[in-house]
Write a protein that holds these residues in place. Structure first.
Motif: not given
Length: 272
Positions: A168-170, A189-190, A231-234
């Motif tokens: 998952e991602a933010c 979900p990523k 979405c973002c991944g950090d």
């Protein structure tokens, strides 16, 4: 009875006195605004200074892409009229202000939320800045269906955090609720996030290159159907509104600082 009348008269005089001062441009004491302050910090750890703004200033934070494709942050106080003019909104990559030659602006934002006891300065929640040891799986979580803190009307009101699953991602979602904006901060979900982001960036690129309203529609702007997902991944990157996050992701991508597969800053490594 006499004391009661005297008390009433004094209250009336008190109200009249301060109403008169306000009418003449004189007001009572104003709340001082304290902001985090730094120059070219790589994370919130390095952005540790503090500054008190003047009466015509509010807090700001700029996220900059250097010519080495790394990301740094400037923060402090900025004139209200500069912020209100829109120069501190997330903008097209390439806008320069007082940055070093070659810097590109990925995100620039202002805030004027007073700092209360125990709270951080409001500009520590702008443009995705975070502490260096922030777990990349940690996201802001305000979702009426699954978290302790429900959806919020003001993005800065979301303070709850949760750890997402490895797949998952933010995420940030905006929707219309009874005629006003409501914001939801979630784990998504990523795979879906990657597909959504690639499509959004493609449409934003087409829009900014053509300036054709038939192509642009409402890309990067408020949707007519009042639905937006970004979405973002950090870690703790899902701050602000959905549209602000989309603009920031686009600018980071155009500046060469975003890994489109992980949706993370290229200089960032996963921390467990």
């Amino acid at each position: 009875m006499l004391q009661s009348k005297i008390g009433f008269v004094l209250n009336v005089l008190f109200i009249v006195y301060f109403t008169s001062k306000s009418a003449n441009g004189q007001t009572g004491p104003t709340v001082t605004l304290t902001c985090r302050s730094c120059n070219r910090a790589s994370s919130l750890d390095q952005c540790s200074g503090s500054i008190t703004c003047g009466v015509n200033e509010i807090c700001y934070l700029d996220e900059l892409i250097t010519d080495q494709k790394t990301v740094v942050y400037n923060a402090g106080c900025r004139a209200k009229d500069v912020c209100n003019a829109g120069t501190s909104k997330p903008s097209i990559v390439g806008k320069r202000e007082l940055q070093k030659r070659g810097d590109l602006v990925a995100c620039s934002a202002c805030c004027n939320r007073p700092r209360y006891s125990g709270e951080p300065e409001c500009n520590t929640r702008l443009c995705g800045i975070k502490y260096a040891n922030t777990n990349t799986s940690t996201c802001y979580s305000c979702d009426s269906s699954s978290s302790g803190q429900g959806d919020v009307h003001e993005p800065q009101d979301c303070i709850s955090q949760s750890v997402c699953q490895s797949n998952e991602a933010c995420g940030v979602q905006r929707y219309d609720y009874l005629g006003s904006d409501s914001h939801r901060y979630v784990c998504l979900p990523k795979l879906i996030c990657t597909l959504l982001t690639k499509e959004a960036l493609k449409r934003m690129e087409e829009c900014r290159q053509s300036h054709d309203s038939n192509i642009c529609g409402n890309v990067g702007k408020r949707s007519l159907v009042n639905v937006c997902t970004a979405c973002c991944g950090d870690g703790l990157c899902n701050t602000g509104t959905c549209e602000q996050l989309l603009d920031r992701i686009y600018n980071l991508w155009k500046g060469g600082a975003l890994d489109l597969h992980t949706l993370q800053l290229k200089q960032t490594t996963t921390r467990l």
